[in-house]
Scaffold this motif. Sequence first.
Motif, short mmCIF file in Angstrom:
data_model
loop_
_atom_site.label_atom_id
_atom_site.label_comp_id
_atom_site.label_asym_id
_atom_site.label_seq_id
_atom_site.Cartn_x
_atom_site.Cartn_y
_atom_site.Cartn_z
N LEU A 9 -1.97 -6.19 -5.67
CA LEU A 9 -1.90 -6.78 -4.09
C LEU A 9 -2.38 -8.06 -3.84
CD1 LEU A 9 -2.29 -3.45 -2.45
CD2 LEU A 9 -0.53 -4.84 -2.24
N ILE B 69 0.73 -1.49 0.11
CA ILE B 69 0.25 -0.15 0.18
C ILE B 69 1.08 1.51 0.25
CG2 ILE B 69 -1.36 1.88 1.52
CD1 ILE B 69 -3.13 -0.93 2.43
N LEU B 70 1.67 0.74 0.65
CA LEU B 70 2.87 2.43 0.87
C LEU B 70 3.90 2.45 -0.34
CD1 LEU B 70 4.54 1.89 4.16
CD2 LEU B 70 2.72 3.87 3.36
N LEU B 71 3.85 1.92 -1.16
CA LEU B 71 4.74 1.54 -2.19
C LEU B 71 3.29 2.21 -3.67
CD1 LEU B 71 6.93 -1.12 -2.00
CD2 LEU B 71 7.88 1.06 -1.83
N LYS B 72 1.78 1.94 -3.19
CA LYS B 72 0.90 2.29 -3.98
C LYS B 72 1.18 1.53 -5.17
CE LYS B 72 0.94 6.67 -2.86
NZ LYS B 72 0.94 8.90 -2.60
N LEU B 73 1.19 -0.17 -5.22
CA LEU B 73 1.25 -0.87 -6.00
C LEU B 73 -0.40 -0.41 -6.27
CD1 LEU B 73 2.87 -4.28 -4.84
CD2 LEU B 73 3.69 -2.27 -6.18
N SER B 74 -0.97 -1.38 -7.85
CA SER B 74 -2.32 -2.11 -7.73
C SER B 74 -3.09 -2.78 -7.47
CB SER B 74 -2.54 -2.06 -9.28
OG SER B 74 -2.12 -3.64 -9.29
N LEU B 75 -4.22 -2.32 -6.77
CA LEU B 75 -5.05 -3.88 -6.04
C LEU B 75 -4.60 -5.05 -6.94
CD1 LEU B 75 -7.14 -3.76 -3.85
CD2 LEU B 75 -8.90 -3.63 -5.18
#
Length: 178
Positions: A72, A63-69
């Motif tokens: 994840l 989430i911190l690295l703003k990976l796609s849903l």
Amino acid sequence: MEPTNKEIIYCQKVLHLLEDLQKVQQSIESFAEYSDKQKIHTHQTLSLILKLIIFLIILGVGILLKLSLVLLLVISVVYLFIFCLLFRYDSKKFKEKLALGGGTSLKMKSLNADLNKLKAEEIKIQTELNHFNRIPSQFKTTEVVSHMIRYMKRGEAQNIEEALYFWKMDETKHSAGK
């Protein structure tokens, strides 16, 4: 000639010790099973908590690295699959380690101390039972001694040796009749 009360009392003391020994041995068996189950349960709980913490850390980093849903979700599924495999493998390894005598936590030491007390009680009873040497050790069972007492109470035997002789004769008849 009637059997002496001393003979019957002697056998009753042996029978009482044998019954006590049986109770202690059953307690040792059930306690050992309980102890092992407790150790396994504790280990599995700690293992589960650790693996869930790692999972939450992976999700937090994602989430911190703003990976796609979707990414994840894929990472989560892969980790959960690996988690299940690791949990089973870890449980098997722990059971093997437990069988070899591993484990050193305070709770385990307490359980082992209780088990050692039961074993000491077993040794004490066995030592006391060894003082009753008129009955050979191979015949020191609750079944045999109970039969010996019955033979003497019914007047069929006047002493321990005769009662043992009658028991052997009965066993020979039973085994030949089968």
